[in-house]
Design an enzyme around this catalytic site. Structure first.
Site, PDB file in Angstrom:
ATOM      1  N   ARG A  36       0.861  -1.176   0.000  1.00 14.04           N
ATOM      2  CA  ARG A  36       0.000   0.000   0.000  1.00 14.04           C
ATOM      3  C   ARG A  36       0.896   1.223   0.000  1.00 14.04           C
ATOM      4  O   ARG A  36       2.058   1.164   0.410  1.00 14.04           O
ATOM      5  CB  ARG A  36      -0.966  -0.014   1.189  1.00 14.04           C
ATOM      6  CG  ARG A  36      -0.352   0.133   2.549  1.00 14.04           C
ATOM      7  CD  ARG A  36      -1.364  -0.174   3.637  1.00 14.04           C
ATOM      8  NE  ARG A  36      -2.192   0.974   3.948  1.00 14.04           N
ATOM      9  CZ  ARG A  36      -2.078   1.688   5.086  1.00 14.04           C
ATOM     10  NH1 ARG A  36      -1.176   1.383   5.993  1.00 14.04           N
ATOM     11  NH2 ARG A  36      -2.875   2.702   5.304  1.00 14.04           N
ATOM     12  N   SER A  37       0.347   2.330  -0.470  1.00  9.40           N
ATOM     13  CA  SER A  37       1.200   3.498  -0.683  1.00  9.40           C
ATOM     14  C   SER A  37       1.840   3.945   0.625  1.00  9.40           C
ATOM     15  O   SER A  37       2.988   4.374   0.648  1.00  9.40           O
ATOM     16  CB  SER A  37       0.419   4.613  -1.369  1.00  9.40           C
ATOM     17  OG  SER A  37       0.062   5.636  -0.479  1.00  9.40           O
ATOM     18  N   SER A  38       1.127   3.787   1.746  1.00  6.55           N
ATOM     19  CA  SER A  38       1.708   4.228   3.024  1.00  6.55           C
ATOM     20  C   SER A  38       2.959   3.426   3.389  1.00  6.55           C
ATOM     21  O   SER A  38       3.827   3.927   4.090  1.00  6.55           O
ATOM     22  CB  SER A  38       0.683   4.094   4.147  1.00  6.55           C
ATOM     23  OG  SER A  38      -0.306   5.089   4.006  1.00  6.55           O
ATOM     24  N   GLY A  64       4.870   1.854   0.892  1.00  4.59           N
ATOM     25  CA  GLY A  64       5.795   2.226  -0.180  1.00  4.59           C
ATOM     26  C   GLY A  64       6.513   3.520   0.141  1.00  4.59           C
ATOM     27  O   GLY A  64       7.685   3.702  -0.171  1.00  4.59           O
ATOM     28  N   GLN A 115      -2.057  -4.165  -0.398  1.00  6.17           N
ATOM     29  CA  GLN A 115      -3.379  -4.166  -0.996  1.00  6.17           C
ATOM     30  C   GLN A 115      -3.420  -5.169  -2.145  1.00  6.17           C
ATOM     31  O   GLN A 115      -2.402  -5.461  -2.769  1.00  6.17           O
ATOM     32  CB  GLN A 115      -3.764  -2.770  -1.483  1.00  6.17           C
ATOM     33  CG  GLN A 115      -2.747  -2.138  -2.403  1.00  6.17           C
ATOM     34  CD  GLN A 115      -3.076  -0.698  -2.781  1.00  6.17           C
ATOM     35  OE1 GLN A 115      -4.222  -0.342  -2.935  1.00  6.17           O
ATOM     36  NE2 GLN A 115      -2.055   0.116  -2.950  1.00  6.17           N
ATOM     37  N   THR A 136       2.418 -15.678   0.203  1.00  2.00           N
ATOM     38  CA  THR A 136       3.772 -15.374   0.667  1.00  2.00           C
ATOM     39  C   THR A 136       4.166 -13.993   0.157  1.00  2.00           C
ATOM     40  O   THR A 136       3.936 -13.666  -1.011  1.00  2.00           O
ATOM     41  CB  THR A 136       4.764 -16.446   0.170  1.00  2.00           C
ATOM     42  OG1 THR A 136       4.481 -17.680   0.843  1.00  2.00           O
ATOM     43  CG2 THR A 136       6.199 -16.052   0.453  1.00  2.00           C
ATOM     44  N   LEU A 137       4.730 -13.186   1.035  1.00  2.00           N
ATOM     45  CA  LEU A 137       5.204 -11.846   0.676  1.00  2.00           C
ATOM     46  C   LEU A 137       6.727 -11.858   0.629  1.00  2.00           C
ATOM     47  O   LEU A 137       7.356 -12.395   1.545  1.00  2.00           O
ATOM     48  CB  LEU A 137       4.737 -10.830   1.724  1.00  2.00           C
ATOM     49  CG  LEU A 137       3.231 -10.785   1.982  1.00  2.00           C
ATOM     50  CD1 LEU A 137       2.926  -9.943   3.225  1.00  2.00           C
ATOM     51  CD2 LEU A 137       2.520 -10.200   0.764  1.00  2.00           C
ATOM     52  N   GLU A 138       7.294 -11.299  -0.411  1.00  2.00           N
ATOM     53  CA  GLU A 138       8.746 -11.185  -0.505  1.00  2.00           C
ATOM     54  C   GLU A 138       9.095  -9.761  -0.080  1.00  2.00           C
ATOM     55  O   GLU A 138       8.944  -8.818  -0.842  1.00  2.00           O
ATOM     56  CB  GLU A 138       9.232 -11.451  -1.927  1.00  2.00           C
ATOM     57  CG  GLU A 138       8.864 -12.833  -2.469  1.00  2.00           C
ATOM     58  CD  GLU A 138       7.663 -12.814  -3.413  1.00  2.00           C
ATOM     59  OE1 GLU A 138       6.953 -13.834  -3.491  1.00  2.00           O
ATOM     60  OE2 GLU A 138       7.424 -11.780  -4.045  1.00  2.00           O
TER      61      GLU A 138
END
Lengths: 167, 180
Positions: free
Chosen positions: A91-93, A95, A136, A117-119
């Site tokens: 999400r931009s916050s 980023g 998001q 899974t998030l890298e």
């Protein structure tokens, strides 16, 4: 076409989009905010073929991600769709703090359904908390016949390292 | 569906897409080219804690440019004010800046429908790179939405320069809710 937040709500109610747990207040104008799950895999070493990770539970007081490292996290929510393709991003916050939530692999295949899974790669040292809203997911209309996802990752609910060295 | 450059021109003329200033020669086949605005934000907090307001400094890019070293992360902004109440904008790097190893966003490419303002760019350098104000740095594409539109009313609306993250304001919305 990208689904609006109103359409995401409708499709969750119809069952063509699965987001579990689902909360209306996490719906954006054209995406849904997902939360960070509690398990994190921290890179330890490279054995010549594959990276070795150590699994940990993110403490309630948070855990600091260091720049230059890659961490494997996961979404708290099970996310999937029988009908739409997905794009899972930050999400931009987050980023704006320099936190990558994936490494250019944003595309979620139609019919996959799991905790993603998030890298995670941090440009700056940053503290992350279990359960915080961190990214998001957007949903996109398909064009063409759908063949069910047959991959290995799309059913996994815990952060999982790459299968590539085993191929 | 993604809008073509011709459709972007039409919808700017119809006031369904806002790009200001707008120049026909920045329209590409499927996007519009954005230039770098003059203000840069650099965080000065040693560790970012999303529950706290991060400290930062604002820098105006000098005429001779501003060098980012490999590994540097700063916030910039598009010189253009962009937004749409009818289409969903997505931010992309330009292949020219990407070939210099510069990320212009950190996976957060999606702009909410109804969000208007200059776009904050998340600039992450993988090689040393010199930034100039007014240089072509990114591009925006526009996508057709599906479903009833509820416009963005968030905390970054009407930005006139880069906006640092405001996650600390989310605290009251239970953004950091404990996982079961």
């Amino acid at each position: 076409m990208i689904l609006t937040g109103s359409k995401i709500k409708e499709e969750v109610a119809r069952g063509t989009i699965k987001i579990s747990p689902f909360s209306e207040e996490q719906v954006n104008p054209n995406s849904y905010n997902y939360r960070l799950g509690p398990i994190l895999k921290v890179y330890k070493s490279f054995d010549g073929e594959k990276s070795l990770f150590e699994e940990m539970k993110i403490p309630e007081e948070g855990y600091i991600l260091q720049p230059g490292q890659m961490y494997l996290g996961h979404t708290k929510e099970i996310i999937g769709s029988s009908t739409y393709a997905m794009s899972l991003i930050g999400r931009s916050s987050m980023g704006r703090y320099g936190l990558f939530l994936q490494v250019s692999a944003n595309l979620g295949h139609t019919t996959s359904e799991h905790q993603w899974t998030l890298e995670m790669v941090a440009a700056l040292p940053i503290r992350v908390y279990p359960g915080m809203i961190i990214g998001q997911v957007s949903f996109w209309c398909n064009f063409g016949a759908i063949v069910e996802y047959g991959g290995r990752y799309g059913r996994l609910n815990r952060p999982h390292e790459s299968f590539v060295p085993l191929d | 569906m993604i809008l073509t450059g011709e459709k972007i021109k039409e919808e700017v003329a119809n006031n369904k897409i806002e790009i200001n200033p707008f120049s026909f020669d920045r329209v590409t086949t499927n996007s519009y080219d954005l230039t770098l605005g003059e203000t840069i934000i650099r965080y000065t907090s040693k560790i970012i804690d999303p529950k706290e307001k991060a400290e930062y400094e604002e820098i105006i890019i000098p005429d001779e440019g501003l060098v980012l070293q490999a590994g540097d992360f700063v916030l910039g902004h598009s010189a253009e004010r962009i937004g749409s109440d009818y289409y969903v904008p997505l931010i992309h790097g330009k292949s020219g800046t990407a070939r210099m190893g510069l990320f212009v966003h950190v996976t957060a490419d999606l702009i909410d429908i109804g969000s208007h303002g200059v776009s904050t760019l998340q600039l992450y350098a993988t090689l040393p790179v010199r930034l100039y104000k007014g240089m072509l740095i990114a591009q925006v594409s526009f996508w057709v939405p599906f479903g009833d539109i509820v416009l963005y009313k968030g905390k970054y609306q009407n930005s006139i320069k880069p906006q640092p993250s405001m996650t600390y304001k989310d605290f009251k919305y239970d953004i950091f809710k404990k996982v079961d």
